[in-house]
Structure formats: structure tokens, C-alpha cells
Design a protein around this motif. Structure first.
Motif, PDB file in Angstrom:
ATOM      1  N   SER A  47       0.831  -1.198   0.000  1.00 45.63           N
ATOM      2  CA  SER A  47       0.000   0.000   0.000  1.00 45.63           C
ATOM      3  C   SER A  47       0.870   1.255   0.000  1.00 45.63           C
ATOM      4  O   SER A  47       0.631   2.193  -0.764  1.00 45.63           O
ATOM      5  N   ASP A  48       1.883   1.257   0.860  1.00 40.37           N
ATOM      6  CA  ASP A  48       2.809   2.391   0.915  1.00 40.37           C
ATOM      7  C   ASP A  48       3.521   2.577  -0.421  1.00 40.37           C
ATOM      8  O   ASP A  48       3.697   3.706  -0.894  1.00 40.37           O
ATOM      9  N   LEU A  49       3.935   1.477  -1.027  1.00 37.10           N
ATOM     10  CA  LEU A  49       4.642   1.543  -2.300  1.00 37.10           C
ATOM     11  C   LEU A  49       3.789   2.236  -3.362  1.00 37.10           C
ATOM     12  O   LEU A  49       4.293   3.061  -4.138  1.00 37.10           O
ATOM     13  N   ALA A  50       2.498   1.941  -3.397  1.00 40.38           N
ATOM     14  CA  ALA A  50       1.601   2.584  -4.361  1.00 40.38           C
ATOM     15  C   ALA A  50       1.546   4.096  -4.127  1.00 40.38           C
ATOM     16  O   ALA A  50       1.568   4.881  -5.081  1.00 40.38           O
ATOM     17  N   VAL A  51       1.511   4.500  -2.869  1.00 43.07           N
ATOM     18  CA  VAL A  51       1.495   5.931  -2.537  1.00 43.07           C
ATOM     19  C   VAL A  51       2.816   6.578  -2.951  1.00 43.07           C
ATOM     20  O   VAL A  51       2.832   7.640  -3.582  1.00 43.07           O
ATOM     21  N   TYR A  52       3.926   5.932  -2.609  1.00 45.55           N
ATOM     22  CA  TYR A  52       5.240   6.492  -2.937  1.00 45.55           C
ATOM     23  C   TYR A  52       5.408   6.646  -4.441  1.00 45.55           C
ATOM     24  O   TYR A  52       5.904   7.667  -4.923  1.00 45.55           O
ATOM     25  N   GLN A  53       4.978   5.639  -5.184  1.00 49.23           N
ATOM     26  CA  GLN A  53       5.094   5.715  -6.637  1.00 49.23           C
ATOM     27  C   GLN A  53       4.237   6.857  -7.179  1.00 49.23           C
ATOM     28  O   GLN A  53       4.682   7.617  -8.040  1.00 49.23           O
ATOM     29  N   ALA A  54       3.012   6.978  -6.676  1.00 52.42           N
ATOM     30  CA  ALA A  54       2.113   8.039  -7.145  1.00 52.42           C
ATOM     31  C   ALA A  54       2.699   9.426  -6.875  1.00 52.42           C
ATOM     32  O   ALA A  54       2.551  10.337  -7.687  1.00 52.42           O
ATOM     33  N   LEU A  55       3.377   9.574  -5.751  1.00 55.14           N
ATOM     34  CA  LEU A  55       3.955  10.875  -5.394  1.00 55.14           C
ATOM     35  C   LEU A  55       5.282  11.159  -6.094  1.00 55.14           C
ATOM     36  O   LEU A  55       5.557  12.305  -6.470  1.00 55.14           O
ATOM     37  N   LEU A  56       6.111  10.142  -6.254  1.00 52.23           N
ATOM     38  CA  LEU A  56       7.487  10.370  -6.697  1.00 52.23           C
ATOM     39  C   LEU A  56       7.750  10.086  -8.175  1.00 52.23           C
ATOM     40  O   LEU A  56       8.637  10.699  -8.765  1.00 52.23           O
ATOM     41  N   GLU A  57       7.010   9.186  -8.771  1.00 52.70           N
ATOM     42  CA  GLU A  57       7.251   8.889 -10.191  1.00 52.70           C
ATOM     43  C   GLU A  57       7.056  10.121 -11.077  1.00 52.70           C
ATOM     44  O   GLU A  57       7.887  10.363 -11.959  1.00 52.70           O
ATOM     45  N   PRO A  58       6.015  10.942 -10.843  1.00 58.45           N
ATOM     46  CA  PRO A  58       5.874  12.151 -11.667  1.00 58.45           C
ATOM     47  C   PRO A  58       7.033  13.145 -11.490  1.00 58.45           C
ATOM     48  O   PRO A  58       7.241  14.012 -12.324  1.00 58.45           O
ATOM     49  N   ASP A 105      20.972   4.856 -12.828  1.00 61.32           N
ATOM     50  CA  ASP A 105      21.533   6.129 -12.381  1.00 61.32           C
ATOM     51  C   ASP A 105      21.086   6.293 -10.928  1.00 61.32           C
ATOM     52  O   ASP A 105      19.890   6.457 -10.668  1.00 61.32           O
ATOM     53  N   PRO A 106      22.010   6.239  -9.976  1.00 56.18           N
ATOM     54  CA  PRO A 106      21.625   6.335  -8.561  1.00 56.18           C
ATOM     55  C   PRO A 106      20.774   7.561  -8.232  1.00 56.18           C
ATOM     56  O   PRO A 106      19.971   7.522  -7.296  1.00 56.18           O
ATOM     57  N   ALA A 107      20.900   8.621  -9.020  1.00 56.86           N
ATOM     58  CA  ALA A 107      20.111   9.828  -8.774  1.00 56.86           C
ATOM     59  C   ALA A 107      18.627   9.607  -9.055  1.00 56.86           C
ATOM     60  O   ALA A 107      17.790  10.400  -8.618  1.00 56.86           O
ATOM     61  N   ASP A 108      18.284   8.517  -9.761  1.00 57.22           N
ATOM     62  CA  ASP A 108      16.891   8.240 -10.101  1.00 57.22           C
ATOM     63  C   ASP A 108      16.169   7.399  -9.053  1.00 57.22           C
ATOM     64  O   ASP A 108      14.990   7.089  -9.212  1.00 57.22           O
ATOM     65  N   TYR A 109      16.878   7.008  -7.989  1.00 59.61           N
ATOM     66  CA  TYR A 109      16.314   6.113  -6.983  1.00 59.61           C
ATOM     67  C   TYR A 109      16.471   6.725  -5.602  1.00 59.61           C
ATOM     68  O   TYR A 109      17.440   7.434  -5.332  1.00 59.61           O
ATOM     69  N   VAL A 110      15.507   6.434  -4.742  1.00 56.60           N
ATOM     70  CA  VAL A 110      15.549   6.943  -3.375  1.00 56.60           C
ATOM     71  C   VAL A 110      15.327   5.775  -2.410  1.00 56.60           C
ATOM     72  O   VAL A 110      14.845   4.721  -2.799  1.00 56.60           O
ATOM     73  N   ARG A 116       9.114   7.484   2.728  1.00 58.66           N
ATOM     74  CA  ARG A 116       8.249   7.651   3.901  1.00 58.66           C
ATOM     75  C   ARG A 116       8.259   9.116   4.368  1.00 58.66           C
ATOM     76  O   ARG A 116       7.208   9.702   4.641  1.00 58.66           O
ATOM     77  N   GLY A 117       9.441   9.703   4.438  1.00 58.22           N
ATOM     78  CA  GLY A 117       9.552  11.093   4.856  1.00 58.22           C
ATOM     79  C   GLY A 117       8.879  12.042   3.877  1.00 58.22           C
ATOM     80  O   GLY A 117       8.214  13.005   4.281  1.00 58.22           O
ATOM     81  N   PHE A 118       9.043  11.787   2.590  1.00 52.93           N
ATOM     82  CA  PHE A 118       8.417  12.623   1.572  1.00 52.93           C
ATOM     83  C   PHE A 118       6.896  12.549   1.694  1.00 52.93           C
ATOM     84  O   PHE A 118       6.214  13.575   1.685  1.00 52.93           O
TER      85      PHE A 118
END
Length: 129
Positions: A47-58, A105-110, A116-118
Motif C-alpha cells: 500500500s505504501d509503495l503505491a502511494v510512494y510511486q504516485a507521489l514520486l514517479e511524476p 543512475d543512482p540519482a533516479d532512486y531513493v 516515507r519522509g516525503f
């Protein structure tokens, strides 16, 4: 292609077949059943992963980096790969080997903690209004 058309497996019934682990031949050694707490935590992670993807992928984040305790190297997981791995763990009780990200590219991953903090920051900001 139908299986009958393929040439015979040269390692068929060979106990020293180098591909045994990759092909799932160890399935006779079933993983220990997942307890309810572990299952609940895994569902929460999905569930968290879906939220993180929705927030960070864009914002250009391609996925999550995990520091591997076995090889001491970072592992880069695209969103879909991590989701598939977690779903497989939920269904089968273990994750199968998979191909790592190609030349990430390590800059593309968190990290998971960054995600969680974001998400917490976004939630806090939105609830302030």
C-alpha cells in the motif's frame, strides 16, 4: 513454441544442474508459512509503495534503492519490479531471483525512508490547509 518441438534438456534429471535454483527446482523445500503479522506488514508495504510511486514517479524517481546486507551493494528496484517481488513474496512466501536494473543512475532512486519522509511531508502540508 510448443514444448515438444524443443530439443531435449541436456541437464534433465542431473542433480548438479547449474540452473536448478533459477528454475525453481528447490520448490520441494517449501518456505515457512508467513504469519499474520508478517502478512499484514507486507500488505502495508504494498500500500505504501503505491502511494510512494504516485507521489514520486511524476517527479522523475524511477524506484527504490535498497542496501543489500549479503553483498554490501545497493540494489536498484524500479517501481514495477519491487511491486512484483513483494506480491510474489505474499503469494509464494519467498522472492525468486530477478534481473537487476540495467545501468541504473543512482540519482533516479531513493530509499524507503526517503519515500516515507516525503509522503509524511506531503500529508502534513496538505492537512495544514
Amino acid at each position: 513454441m510448443p514444448h515438444e518441438v524443443l530439443p531435449p534438456d541436456p541437464f534433465a534429471d542431473d542433480p548438479d544442474d547449474p540452473a536448478r535454483e533459477l528454475a525453481g527446482f528447490g520448490d520441494d523445500e517449501l518456505a515457512e508459512p508467513m504469519d499474520e503479522q508478517a502478512r499484514a506488514e507486507l500488505l502495508a508495504d504494498l500500500s505504501d509503495l503505491a502511494v510512494y510511486q504516485a507521489l514520486l514517479e511524476p517527479r522523475g524517481v524511477r524506484g527504490i534503492v535498497v542496501d543489500c546486507g549479503e553483498c554490501d551493494q545497493p540494489h536498484y528496484h524500479d517501481w514495477h519490479l519491487l511491486r512484483a517481488s513483494l506480491e510474489q513474496l505474499l503469494a509464494d512466501g519467498r522472492m525468486r531471483p530477478h534481473e537487476p536494473a540495467f545501468d541504473p543512475d543512482p540519482a533516479d532512486y531513493v530509499s524507503w525512508d526517503y519515500c516515507r519522509g516525503f509522503a509524511d511531508g506531503i500529508t502534513t502540508t496538505e492537512s495544514a490547509y
